[in-house]
Design a protein around this motif. Sequence first.
Motif, PDB file in Angstrom:
ATOM      1  N   PRO A   1       0.815  -1.223   0.000  1.00  0.00           N
ATOM      2  CA  PRO A   1       0.000   0.000   0.000  1.00  0.00           C
ATOM      3  C   PRO A   1       0.856   1.284   0.000  1.00  0.00           C
ATOM      4  O   PRO A   1       0.455   2.284  -0.591  1.00  0.00           O
ATOM      5  N   LEU A   2       2.024   1.248   0.595  1.00  0.00           N
ATOM      6  CA  LEU A   2       2.896   2.413   0.593  1.00  0.00           C
ATOM      7  C   LEU A   2       3.488   2.668  -0.783  1.00  0.00           C
ATOM      8  O   LEU A   2       3.818   3.795  -1.120  1.00  0.00           O
ATOM      9  N   LEU A   3       3.605   1.623  -1.586  1.00  0.00           N
ATOM     10  CA  LEU A   3       4.202   1.757  -2.908  1.00  0.00           C
ATOM     11  C   LEU A   3       3.186   2.197  -3.967  1.00  0.00           C
ATOM     12  O   LEU A   3       3.561   2.558  -5.068  1.00  0.00           O
ATOM     13  N   GLN A   4       1.897   2.198  -3.635  1.00  0.00           N
ATOM     14  CA  GLN A   4       0.875   2.563  -4.611  1.00  0.00           C
ATOM     15  C   GLN A   4       0.927   4.030  -4.994  1.00  0.00           C
ATOM     16  O   GLN A   4       0.453   4.407  -6.052  1.00  0.00           O
ATOM     17  N   THR A   5       1.479   4.866  -4.157  1.00  0.00           N
ATOM     18  CA  THR A   5       1.536   6.307  -4.460  1.00  0.00           C
ATOM     19  C   THR A   5       2.697   6.676  -5.363  1.00  0.00           C
ATOM     20  O   THR A   5       2.776   7.805  -5.806  1.00  0.00           O
ATOM     21  N   LEU A   6       3.584   5.745  -5.646  1.00  0.00           N
ATOM     22  CA  LEU A   6       4.702   6.023  -6.539  1.00  0.00           C
ATOM     23  C   LEU A   6       4.200   6.192  -7.968  1.00  0.00           C
ATOM     24  O   LEU A   6       3.302   5.459  -8.407  1.00  0.00           O
ATOM     25  N   PRO A   7       4.757   7.131  -8.702  1.00  0.00           N
ATOM     26  CA  PRO A   7       4.290   7.319 -10.092  1.00  0.00           C
ATOM     27  C   PRO A   7       4.787   6.195 -10.993  1.00  0.00           C
ATOM     28  O   PRO A   7       5.810   5.573 -10.740  1.00  0.00           O
ATOM     29  N   TYR A   8       4.028   5.948 -12.049  1.00  0.00           N
ATOM     30  CA  TYR A   8       4.410   4.930 -13.045  1.00  0.00           C
ATOM     31  C   TYR A   8       5.418   5.536 -14.014  1.00  0.00           C
ATOM     32  O   TYR A   8       5.421   6.736 -14.265  1.00  0.00           O
ATOM     33  N   ALA A   9       6.266   4.688 -14.547  1.00  0.00           N
ATOM     34  CA  ALA A   9       7.235   5.163 -15.543  1.00  0.00           C
ATOM     35  C   ALA A   9       6.509   5.474 -16.844  1.00  0.00           C
ATOM     36  O   ALA A   9       5.534   4.817 -17.196  1.00  0.00           O
ATOM     37  N   ALA A  10       6.978   6.471 -17.524  1.00  0.00           N
ATOM     38  CA  ALA A  10       6.307   6.891 -18.779  1.00  0.00           C
ATOM     39  C   ALA A  10       6.626   5.952 -19.901  1.00  0.00           C
ATOM     40  O   ALA A  10       7.566   5.279 -19.981  1.00  0.00           O
TER      41      ALA A  10
END
Length: 87
Positions: free
Chosen positions: A78-87
């Motif tokens: 759940p803490l990692l869900q806020t990381l942005p996705y790579a373009a």
Amino acid sequence: NTIATARSFAAKKNESIDSDQEFFALGTSNIVSGIFGGLPAAASGARTAVATQSNSSTQVAQLLGAVAIGLVLLFFSPLLQTLPYAA
């Protein structure tokens, strides 16, 4: 790469490597893996280096590492869900 890594780390421990046996084992495991739909087997120089530095002598160290990664993914995802996705 597999034999070079094995020879490098074996030299540090004054051990010898039989390249024929290494290639046979790697080839056999890849054939059996292909028959049963598994993933190909390969050596990991990074894991070997970490295991050597931590003085581990069995595969249990690799198993404990895999369990630790699984627990981190299970409880901290759940803490990692806020990381942005790579373009």
